[in-house]
Design a protein around this motif. Structure first.
Motif, mmCIF file in Angstrom:
data_model
loop_
_atom_site.group_PDB
_atom_site.id
_atom_site.type_symbol
_atom_site.label_atom_id
_atom_site.label_comp_id
_atom_site.label_asym_id
_atom_site.label_seq_id
_atom_site.Cartn_x
_atom_site.Cartn_y
_atom_site.Cartn_z
ATOM 1 N N CYS A 161 1.171 -1.337 -0.179
ATOM 2 C CA CYS A 161 0.367 -0.385 0.703
ATOM 3 C C CYS A 161 0.786 1.510 -0.367
ATOM 4 O O CYS A 161 1.918 1.601 -0.122
ATOM 5 N N LEU A 162 0.423 2.495 -0.404
ATOM 6 C CA LEU A 162 1.047 3.527 -0.111
ATOM 7 C C LEU A 162 1.835 3.702 1.230
ATOM 8 O O LEU A 162 3.128 4.162 0.836
ATOM 9 N N CYS A 163 1.300 3.637 2.119
ATOM 10 C CA CYS A 163 2.046 3.641 3.596
ATOM 11 C C CYS A 163 3.007 3.027 3.602
ATOM 12 O O CYS A 163 4.342 2.646 5.221
ATOM 13 N N ASP A 207 -3.643 -7.142 8.916
ATOM 14 C CA ASP A 207 -4.562 -6.720 9.808
ATOM 15 C C ASP A 207 -5.134 -5.353 9.519
ATOM 16 O O ASP A 207 -5.853 -5.013 10.586
ATOM 17 N N SER A 208 -4.208 -4.716 9.021
ATOM 18 C CA SER A 208 -4.440 -3.689 8.132
ATOM 19 C C SER A 208 -5.427 -3.487 7.128
ATOM 20 O O SER A 208 -5.569 -2.222 6.366
ATOM 21 N N ALA A 247 -4.895 2.346 6.842
ATOM 22 C CA ALA A 247 -5.056 3.641 7.261
ATOM 23 C C ALA A 247 -4.735 4.765 6.070
ATOM 24 O O ALA A 247 -4.553 5.504 5.941
ATOM 25 N N CYS A 248 -3.895 4.438 4.983
ATOM 26 C CA CYS A 248 -4.169 4.799 3.700
ATOM 27 C C CYS A 248 -4.677 4.680 3.239
ATOM 28 O O CYS A 248 -5.122 6.389 1.656
ATOM 29 N N GLY A 249 -5.884 3.776 2.594
ATOM 30 C CA GLY A 249 -6.580 4.307 1.649
ATOM 31 C C GLY A 249 -6.509 3.230 0.503
ATOM 32 O O GLY A 249 -7.158 2.753 -0.366
#
Length: 135
Positions: free
Chosen positions: A9-11, A59-60, A78-80
């Motif tokens: 993901c982005l983050c 888990d995110s 967190a970042c979508g």
């Protein structure tokens, strides 16, 4: 032997690995893909449901399944960012192409649901191109 590809993901909270053995690569222009991406279409790569190893952040992940259509999506809490998910009928793992860190061997094979194409897409493709932000 197929190579391993990584994605995240982005983050960087969610990370995964997949084998570069994909069945299909579609650019979907349906209204749901426009809404979930905020863009003209989604670029999705299809593979076997078990072709993924979650390296961190499982888990995110939030999973969404549309209540009345054959439509699913997974994203980072967190970042979508869009993340790989198993489709509703459990036949394929769908990997958002932009979530991969390396290029897969497969190239886009079809544009699907073009009857729902964003009205501004064709004009947008003809717009001027710049290598960065305009001021």
């Amino acid at each position: 032997m197929s190579k391993q590809l990584t994605g995240e993901c982005l983050c960087g909270v969610v990370k995964f690995s997949v084998t570069d053995s994909f069945k299909a690569f579609y650019q979907c222009h349906c209204k749901q893909c426009q809404q979930t991406t905020g863009s003209a279409f989604a670029s999705n790569i299809f593979t076997d449901p078990d072709n993924i190893e979650w390296l961190s952040g499982q888990d995110s992940i939030t999973n969404y399944e549309h209540p009345s259509r054959e439509f699913s999506k997974s994203f980072c809490n967190a970042c979508g960012s869009a993340l790989p998910f198993i489709n509703k009928n459990r036949t394929s793992l769908i990997v958002p192409a932009g979530s991969l860190n390396e290029l897969p061997d497969i190239k886009p094979q079809a544009n699907i649901f073009t009857s729902e194409e964003a009205s501004w897409l064709r004009q947008g493709l003809q717009a001027d191109n710049f290598s960065g932000f305009l001021e």
